[in-house]
Enzyme design. Structure first.
Site, PDB file in Angstrom:
ATOM      1  N   GLY A 175       6.869   4.871   8.323  1.00  0.00           N
ATOM      2  CA  GLY A 175       6.052   6.077   8.424  1.00  0.00           C
ATOM      3  C   GLY A 175       6.205   6.708   9.788  1.00  0.00           C
ATOM      4  N   SER A 176       5.150   7.367  10.238  1.00  0.00           N
ATOM      5  CA  SER A 176       5.244   8.117  11.490  1.00  0.00           C
ATOM      6  C   SER A 176       5.207   7.187  12.701  1.00  0.00           C
ATOM      7  CB  SER A 176       4.091   9.115  11.575  1.00  0.00           C
ATOM      8  OG  SER A 176       2.854   8.431  11.544  1.00  0.00           O
ATOM      9  N   THR A 177       5.806   7.614  13.781  1.00  0.00           N
ATOM     10  CA  THR A 177       5.792   6.854  15.030  1.00  0.00           C
ATOM     11  C   THR A 177       4.366   6.694  15.538  1.00  0.00           C
ATOM     12  OG1 THR A 177       8.051   7.455  15.577  1.00  0.00           O
ATOM     13  CG2 THR A 177       6.632   6.884  17.426  1.00  0.00           C
ATOM     14  N   GLU A 178       3.566   7.743  15.345  1.00  0.00           N
ATOM     15  CA  GLU A 178       2.172   7.712  15.789  1.00  0.00           C
ATOM     16  C   GLU A 178       1.412   6.549  15.123  1.00  0.00           C
ATOM     17  OE1 GLU A 178       0.455  11.365  14.503  1.00  0.00           O
ATOM     18  OE2 GLU A 178      -1.535  10.814  15.246  1.00  0.00           O
ATOM     19  N   VAL A 179       1.519   6.445  13.809  1.00  0.00           N
ATOM     20  CA  VAL A 179       0.816   5.367  13.105  1.00  0.00           C
ATOM     21  C   VAL A 179       1.479   4.022  13.413  1.00  0.00           C
ATOM     22  CG1 VAL A 179       0.203   4.435  10.835  1.00  0.00           C
ATOM     23  CG2 VAL A 179      -0.130   6.860  11.315  1.00  0.00           C
TER      24      VAL A 179
ATOM     25  N   LYS B  62       0.846  -1.207   0.000  1.00  0.00           N
ATOM     26  CA  LYS B  62       0.000   0.000   0.000  1.00  0.00           C
ATOM     27  C   LYS B  62       0.874   1.246   0.000  1.00  0.00           C
ATOM     28  CE  LYS B  62      -1.918   2.943   2.767  1.00  0.00           C
ATOM     29  NZ  LYS B  62      -1.893   4.162   1.932  1.00  0.00           N
TER      30      LYS B  62
ATOM     31  N   GLU C 170       9.720   0.986  10.708  1.00  0.00           N
ATOM     32  CA  GLU C 170      10.739   2.021  10.532  1.00  0.00           C
ATOM     33  C   GLU C 170      10.020   3.339  10.748  1.00  0.00           C
ATOM     34  OE1 GLU C 170      13.798   1.403  10.155  1.00  0.00           O
ATOM     35  OE2 GLU C 170      13.743  -0.680   9.505  1.00  0.00           O
TER      36      GLU C 170
ATOM     37  N   GLU D  50       9.527  15.555  15.460  1.00  0.00           N
ATOM     38  CA  GLU D  50       9.947  15.403  14.065  1.00  0.00           C
ATOM     39  C   GLU D  50       9.143  16.381  13.201  1.00  0.00           C
ATOM     40  OE1 GLU D  50       8.876  11.722  11.830  1.00  0.00           O
ATOM     41  OE2 GLU D  50      10.973  11.722  11.221  1.00  0.00           O
TER      42      GLU D  50
ATOM     43  N   CYS E 199      13.601  10.425   7.064  1.00  0.00           N
ATOM     44  CA  CYS E 199      13.447   9.999   8.463  1.00  0.00           C
ATOM     45  C   CYS E 199      14.759  10.178   9.234  1.00  0.00           C
ATOM     46  CB  CYS E 199      12.916   8.589   8.554  1.00  0.00           C
ATOM     47  SG  CYS E 199      13.795   7.445   7.520  1.00  0.00           S
TER      48      CYS E 199
END
Ligand code: NAP
Ligand code: MG
Length: 505
Positions: free
Chosen positions: A256-260, A203, A278, A409, A312
């Site tokens: 992607g983001s740490t949140e996701v 995706k 990652e 970030e 990143c």
């Protein structure tokens, strides 16, 4: 020298072949066929340099996720892929790499139009990087091995055991990638999984789906069997979340983001999927007093401004020894002011826009928060008055460790610069972050470098360089920057399960 309206050129028209590609009907790659989303829904794709819509792609829904998982499952359980001779898988991955090379110019153009990066950078970094990655991982297909071991299993008089460990592909893998290096991230995900015999559902990010779709065409052309790679364009919260929750998937690989990444970890736990992540970073650039100032200025500018700071491992926190701080920061300000902003397809452009309006607003919001908390903007700090999602290269000083611009970030061309006196002090500051992805140390003092390296909590430490990656060099993060490592042998480990076999002989 600041950028004014007239400095930003118009986006040149794309080539006719790229126009033809992006004008195609929105479709998903499922089981080797190009199909519409069941719902018929589509998503718009924008050129970040102009803000105008350039294409539409299919929005995969839950039914499409089910179809793709069924295809990947069938290809894994009964298709030829995992059973194929490793040398045959290797040859198909090489064929795909050759096709990427044949279409390199077109890929560079697509990547530039979709992401905003310059065609030039895409042509020297993203496209050859993706090609080389498939070639490197293709070689691993024929090098998977296990071990035999001696055991001390008692209790069965006279018994002998033959005991060994085999490596098997983990199964059906969903791979969710971000928008900063769309083609290269697709390669980092697909290549090791395919090399070991997994089947995949990729995706791409909603902002940058185009190069993955072109790659899908080449995957078919290369002769990789149906169902081995499925490509679902769509939204993270729907398509992505459905993949993560799906019981038919064995492993999730996410960048992607740490949140996701945290959301994915939690959701995947319900079905105990293997998860590799990652995630974000806030990587320090540490400049010791002996460092060559000119070298540092060029290196630190690249560390933060490469790919408009949307990296990143971007060197977003600069720590310079007090004795050379002013010279380094003045040099960096001058360098930042000379960077020519513009649309990616224009040859004179040195730095393109950010990927989206949302990202532009986010980055400008961070700069504003820094100002409000008392930071000073030395250069940049705003968007040029021009359509497109541009942000000028920005350097902030007078920052304090607790400010959001230092802690979070930003993922844009924004550098925060601080002074230090003692090595202990800079080690503490560098590690004072929830992240631990990359770091660089700038010095010719070997002893100081070797003393610092083990004290820095980061998955990669560069010395007198930054952002250098190689398919053979493990890549990933300490702390909240991720789980697992990509590249090299460890990437192969990540896509395989160990099977212990104990045979009474
Ligand atoms: P993101 O939301 O983490 O997106 C990465 C990928 O995950 C995209 O394909 C995204 O789909 C998908 N996704 C989003 N929510 C999901 C969910 N709940 N379940 C499954 N998949 C999901 O990143 P972003 O929104 O593009 O950017 C936000 C911030 O993340 C950036 O400002 C930057 O700070 C950071 N970021 C870091 C990296 C990195 O390499 N470390 C890369 C990109 C962004 P959609 O495209 O539809 O959202
Ligand atoms: Mg998102």
């Amino acid at each position: 020298m600041s950028t004014v309206l007239s400095d930003i050129a118009a986006q040149p028209a794309p080539s006719s072949s790229v126009r033809a590609f992006i004008g195609k009907k929105p479709r998903l790659l499922i089981n080797g066929e190009w199909v519409e989303a069941r719902s018929g829904k589509t998503l718009a794709v924008f050129d970040p340099a102009t803000g105008s819509e350039i294409a539409r792609v299919a929005e995969a829904g839950v039914e499409d996720v089910d179809r793709a998982v069924a295809a990947a499952r069938a290809a894994f359980e009964s298709g030829p892929w995992p059973e194929m001779l490793p040398a045959a898988r290797e040859a198909l991955l090489w064929r795909l790499a050759d096709l990427i090379e044949q279409h390199a110019a077109e890929f560079a153009e697509i990547e530039s139009l979709d992401n905003g990066k310059t065609r030039f950078m895409a042509s020297i970094v993203d496209v050859p990087g993706a090609r080389n990655y498939f070639r490197y991982m293709a070689g691993w297909a024929t090098k998977i091995e296990g071990t035999t071991m001696q055991t001390s299993i008692g209790g069965v008089p006279g018994a002998k055991f033959h005991t060994y460990v085999a490596r098997e592909p983990v199964g059906v893998v969903a791979q969710i990638v971000p928008w900063n290096f769309p083609l290269a991230m697709a390669a980092w995900k697909l290549a090791p999984a395919l090399a070991v015999g997994c089947t995949c559902i990729l995706k791409p990010a909603e902002q940058t789906p185009l190069s993955a779709l072109r790659l899908g065409e080449l995957i078919r052309e290369a002769g990789i069997p149906p169902g081995v790679v499925n490509i679902l364009t769509g939204l993270g919260e729907t398509t992505g979340a459905a993949l993560v929750a799906h019981p038919g998937i064995d492993k999730i690989a996410f960048t992607g983001s740490t949140e996701v990444g945290k959301l994915i970890s939690k959701s995947a736990a319900d079905t105990v999927k293997r998860v590799s992540l990652e995630l974000g970073g806030k990587s320090p650039v540490i400049v010791l007093p002996d460092a060559d100032v000119n070298g540092v200025v060029g290196g630190a500018a690249n560390a933060i401004f490469f790919n408009s700071g949307q990296v990143c491992t971007a060197g977003s926190r600069l720590y310079v020894h007090r004795t050379i701080f002013d010279r380094v920061v003045e040099g960096l300000s001058a360098a930042a002011g000379e960077i020519r902003l513009g649309p990616g397809l224009d040859q004179a452009t040195q730095m393109g826009p950010l990927v989206s309006k949302e990202q532009q607003e986010r980055v400008l919001g961070y700069i504003e928060s820094g100002r409000k908390q008392g930071a000073a903007v030395l250069t940049g700090g705003e968007a040029p008055s021009h359509p497109g999602y541009f942000v000028k290269p920005t350097i902030m000083v007078n920052v304090r460790p607790e400010m959001r611009v230092v802690r979070e970030e930003i993922f844009g061309p924004v550098l925060v610069a601080q002074r230090f006196d003692q090595l202990d002090e800079v080690v503490k500051a560098a590690n004072d972050s929830p992240y631990g992805l990359g770091a660089s140390i700038w010095t010719n003092n070997l002893s100081a470098a070797h003393r610092l390296i083990p004290r820095i909590k980061a998955g990669t430490v560069w010395v007198n360089c930054h952002n250098m990656v190689d398919p053979n060099m493990p890549f990933g993060g300490f702390k909240q920057s991720g789980v697992g490592r990509e590249h090299g042998r460890v990437a192969i480990d990540m896509y395989t399960e160990l099977k212990s076999v104990c045979m009474l002989v």
